[in-house]
Design a protein around this motif. Sequence first.
Motif, PDB file in Angstrom:
ATOM      1  N   ALA A 176       3.335  29.333 -60.840  1.00  0.00           N
ATOM      2  CA  ALA A 176       2.897  30.400 -61.731  1.00  0.00           C
ATOM      3  C   ALA A 176       1.876  31.288 -61.031  1.00  0.00           C
ATOM      4  CB  ALA A 176       2.290  29.793 -62.995  1.00  0.00           C
ATOM      5  N   GLY A 177       1.702  32.479 -61.594  1.00  0.00           N
ATOM      6  CA  GLY A 177       0.687  33.393 -61.075  1.00  0.00           C
ATOM      7  C   GLY A 177       1.310  34.618 -60.452  1.00  0.00           C
ATOM      8  N   GLY A 178       0.722  35.765 -60.690  1.00  0.00           N
ATOM      9  CA  GLY A 178       1.234  37.002 -60.117  1.00  0.00           C
ATOM     10  C   GLY A 178       2.664  37.244 -60.556  1.00  0.00           C
ATOM     11  N   GLU A 179       3.509  37.626 -59.606  1.00  0.00           N
ATOM     12  CA  GLU A 179       4.921  37.856 -59.905  1.00  0.00           C
ATOM     13  C   GLU A 179       5.729  36.577 -59.925  1.00  0.00           C
ATOM     14  OE1 GLU A 179       3.492  37.516 -56.714  1.00  0.00           O
ATOM     15  OE2 GLU A 179       4.086  39.526 -56.072  1.00  0.00           O
ATOM     16  N   GLY A 180       5.038  35.457 -59.679  1.00  0.00           N
ATOM     17  CA  GLY A 180       5.726  34.171 -59.606  1.00  0.00           C
ATOM     18  C   GLY A 180       6.202  33.893 -58.191  1.00  0.00           C
ATOM     19  N   LEU A 181       6.388  32.632 -57.891  1.00  0.00           N
ATOM     20  CA  LEU A 181       6.843  32.211 -56.569  1.00  0.00           C
ATOM     21  C   LEU A 181       7.762  31.010 -56.733  1.00  0.00           C
ATOM     22  CD1 LEU A 181       6.610  32.184 -53.387  1.00  0.00           C
ATOM     23  CD2 LEU A 181       4.712  30.566 -53.703  1.00  0.00           C
TER      24      LEU A 181
ATOM     25  N   ASN B 200       0.108  31.689 -35.970  1.00  0.00           N
ATOM     26  CA  ASN B 200      -1.106  31.714 -36.793  1.00  0.00           C
ATOM     27  C   ASN B 200      -0.731  31.337 -38.217  1.00  0.00           C
ATOM     28  OD1 ASN B 200      -2.726  32.596 -34.673  1.00  0.00           O
ATOM     29  ND2 ASN B 200      -2.212  34.738 -35.043  1.00  0.00           N
ATOM     30  N   ASN B 201      -1.437  30.352 -38.756  1.00  0.00           N
ATOM     31  CA  ASN B 201      -1.104  29.881 -40.092  1.00  0.00           C
ATOM     32  C   ASN B 201      -1.392  30.970 -41.121  1.00  0.00           C
ATOM     33  OD1 ASN B 201      -0.334  27.030 -39.576  1.00  0.00           O
ATOM     34  ND2 ASN B 201      -2.392  26.964 -38.707  1.00  0.00           N
ATOM     35  N   ARG B 202      -0.392  31.258 -41.953  1.00  0.00           N
ATOM     36  CA  ARG B 202      -0.478  32.326 -42.936  1.00  0.00           C
ATOM     37  C   ARG B 202      -1.001  31.786 -44.254  1.00  0.00           C
ATOM     38  NH1 ARG B 202       2.607  36.964 -42.789  1.00  0.00           N
ATOM     39  NH2 ARG B 202       2.607  36.517 -40.564  1.00  0.00           N
ATOM     40  N   ARG B 203      -1.975  32.459 -44.840  1.00  0.00           N
ATOM     41  CA  ARG B 203      -2.538  32.072 -46.134  1.00  0.00           C
ATOM     42  C   ARG B 203      -2.392  33.223 -47.116  1.00  0.00           C
ATOM     43  NH1 ARG B 203      -6.477  29.322 -42.868  1.00  0.00           N
ATOM     44  NH2 ARG B 203      -6.698  27.127 -43.490  1.00  0.00           N
ATOM     45  N   PHE B 204      -2.162  32.885 -48.380  1.00  0.00           N
ATOM     46  CA  PHE B 204      -2.178  33.899 -49.423  1.00  0.00           C
ATOM     47  C   PHE B 204      -2.524  33.226 -50.749  1.00  0.00           C
ATOM     48  CE2 PHE B 204       2.206  32.395 -49.222  1.00  0.00           C
ATOM     49  CZ  PHE B 204       2.581  32.255 -50.548  1.00  0.00           C
ATOM     50  N   LEU B 205      -2.949  34.034 -51.703  1.00  0.00           N
ATOM     51  CA  LEU B 205      -3.272  33.556 -53.044  1.00  0.00           C
ATOM     52  C   LEU B 205      -2.104  33.831 -53.974  1.00  0.00           C
ATOM     53  CD1 LEU B 205      -6.977  34.748 -53.430  1.00  0.00           C
ATOM     54  CD2 LEU B 205      -6.157  32.458 -52.823  1.00  0.00           C
ATOM     55  N   GLN B 206      -1.831  32.870 -54.844  1.00  0.00           N
ATOM     56  CA  GLN B 206      -0.793  33.006 -55.854  1.00  0.00           C
ATOM     57  C   GLN B 206      -1.373  32.492 -57.160  1.00  0.00           C
ATOM     58  OE1 GLN B 206       2.285  34.305 -55.103  1.00  0.00           O
ATOM     59  NE2 GLN B 206       2.842  34.278 -57.259  1.00  0.00           N
ATOM     60  N   GLY B 207      -1.893  33.401 -57.976  1.00  0.00           N
ATOM     61  CA  GLY B 207      -2.560  32.979 -59.198  1.00  0.00           C
ATOM     62  C   GLY B 207      -3.746  32.080 -58.873  1.00  0.00           C
ATOM     63  N   GLU B 208      -3.748  30.869 -59.430  1.00  0.00           N
ATOM     64  CA  GLU B 208      -4.839  29.921 -59.202  1.00  0.00           C
ATOM     65  C   GLU B 208      -4.642  29.086 -57.943  1.00  0.00           C
ATOM     66  OE1 GLU B 208      -5.084  27.558 -62.714  1.00  0.00           O
ATOM     67  OE2 GLU B 208      -5.782  29.200 -63.986  1.00  0.00           O
ATOM     68  N   PHE B 209      -3.597  29.363 -57.188  1.00  0.00           N
ATOM     69  CA  PHE B 209      -3.267  28.567 -56.012  1.00  0.00           C
ATOM     70  C   PHE B 209      -3.589  29.318 -54.722  1.00  0.00           C
ATOM     71  CE2 PHE B 209      -0.450  27.288 -59.436  1.00  0.00           C
ATOM     72  CZ  PHE B 209      -0.470  25.897 -59.372  1.00  0.00           C
TER      73      PHE B 209
ATOM     74  N   ILE C  76      -0.736  23.564 -50.479  1.00  0.00           N
ATOM     75  CA  ILE C  76      -1.148  24.246 -51.697  1.00  0.00           C
ATOM     76  C   ILE C  76      -2.459  23.636 -52.200  1.00  0.00           C
ATOM     77  CG2 ILE C  76      -0.511  24.761 -54.079  1.00  0.00           C
ATOM     78  CD1 ILE C  76       2.436  24.378 -53.137  1.00  0.00           C
ATOM     79  N   ARG C  77      -3.442  24.488 -52.377  1.00  0.00           N
ATOM     80  CA  ARG C  77      -4.733  24.036 -52.906  1.00  0.00           C
ATOM     81  C   ARG C  77      -4.925  24.575 -54.314  1.00  0.00           C
ATOM     82  NH1 ARG C  77      -9.181  22.060 -50.442  1.00  0.00           N
ATOM     83  NH2 ARG C  77      -8.434  22.679 -48.389  1.00  0.00           N
ATOM     84  N   LYS C  78      -5.241  23.659 -55.233  1.00  0.00           N
ATOM     85  CA  LYS C  78      -5.644  24.063 -56.578  1.00  0.00           C
ATOM     86  C   LYS C  78      -6.717  23.099 -57.050  1.00  0.00           C
ATOM     87  CE  LYS C  78      -4.289  24.967 -61.335  1.00  0.00           C
ATOM     88  NZ  LYS C  78      -3.306  24.804 -62.414  1.00  0.00           N
TER      89      LYS C  78
END
Length: 296
Positions: free
Chosen positions: A218-223, A19-28, A78-80
């Motif tokens: 960028a965003g959150g704790e960084g990635l 199952n494809n995993r999705r998560f948010l990272q700041g604006e991404f 990555i979607r922005k």
Amino acid sequence: MTDLHTDLLKQKKPAFAPNNRRFLQGEFEVTIVSDGYITVPIDIVAPEASPEERRDILMRTGDLKAGLVKSKTNIPIIRKAKDLIILDVGSGDKYQPSDGRLSANLDAAGIDAGAITKVVFTHAHPDHVWGTLSKDGSLRFPNATYYVGAAEWNFWMDPDYRNNMPSVLHEFAEGARRDLGAIRDRVVMLKPGDDIVTGLRALDTAGHTPGHLSLEMAGGEGLIISADAATNEIASFRHPKSPFGYDTIPDIAIRNRARLIERAAADRIKLLGYHWTYPGVGFAERQGNGYRYVPV
């Protein structure tokens, strides 16, 4: 192409579609899509490891009897705003029978290849760029602009590569030249520190290949999307200053791998690894004289 690769390509590709995993990272928004996995000999993954450590690596990430690590291929989408960016494209139908699942898994995730606006190559090894072309020779992502490190491009596109590279790299070079040549008219050359879009920048992690790049978001704790700067979730963390057999410039690869993992652990930066157990997202934590990978 070697006889081994020809024989492998005749085999039926097994299904591998988590199952494809999705998560948010700041604006991404990040979706991790699998291309399957490749198998790598334990002698390559951990050439200096003890027998006990090799057994542990194989028990947890591979096939103990065969002595092969099953290195997953986790591809971030990555979607922005209006951009839809893919980082590396897998190996299509050209490398091993256990990979080449990207197109099917993009379909399963509802992602149209024609909607990809940017393709970023971390480096030009087969499992990262050999999926550039469809079977008919057309671009798999026909509407995208392509980004690649300038040092990486110059290494693989050297017209005198047969004399300037060891023979073991010639097959890789021929594939890289085919795929990079196909995007010549729409490529953007990157150097470390450049932005792909605002908030997503290239990091210098050369050594695995001469122009290998990781990406920092960028965003959150960084990635940090590490690509092949750290190839195995056990060996690369436990002994970051030990070699990996496919590194082109081992001393530089070791320096950049150790620096990356040390920074991620000290600053609690999230990591996304191309070859770690799907979905390949977690943190580095100090453990004894090394580190350990802790999946999210």
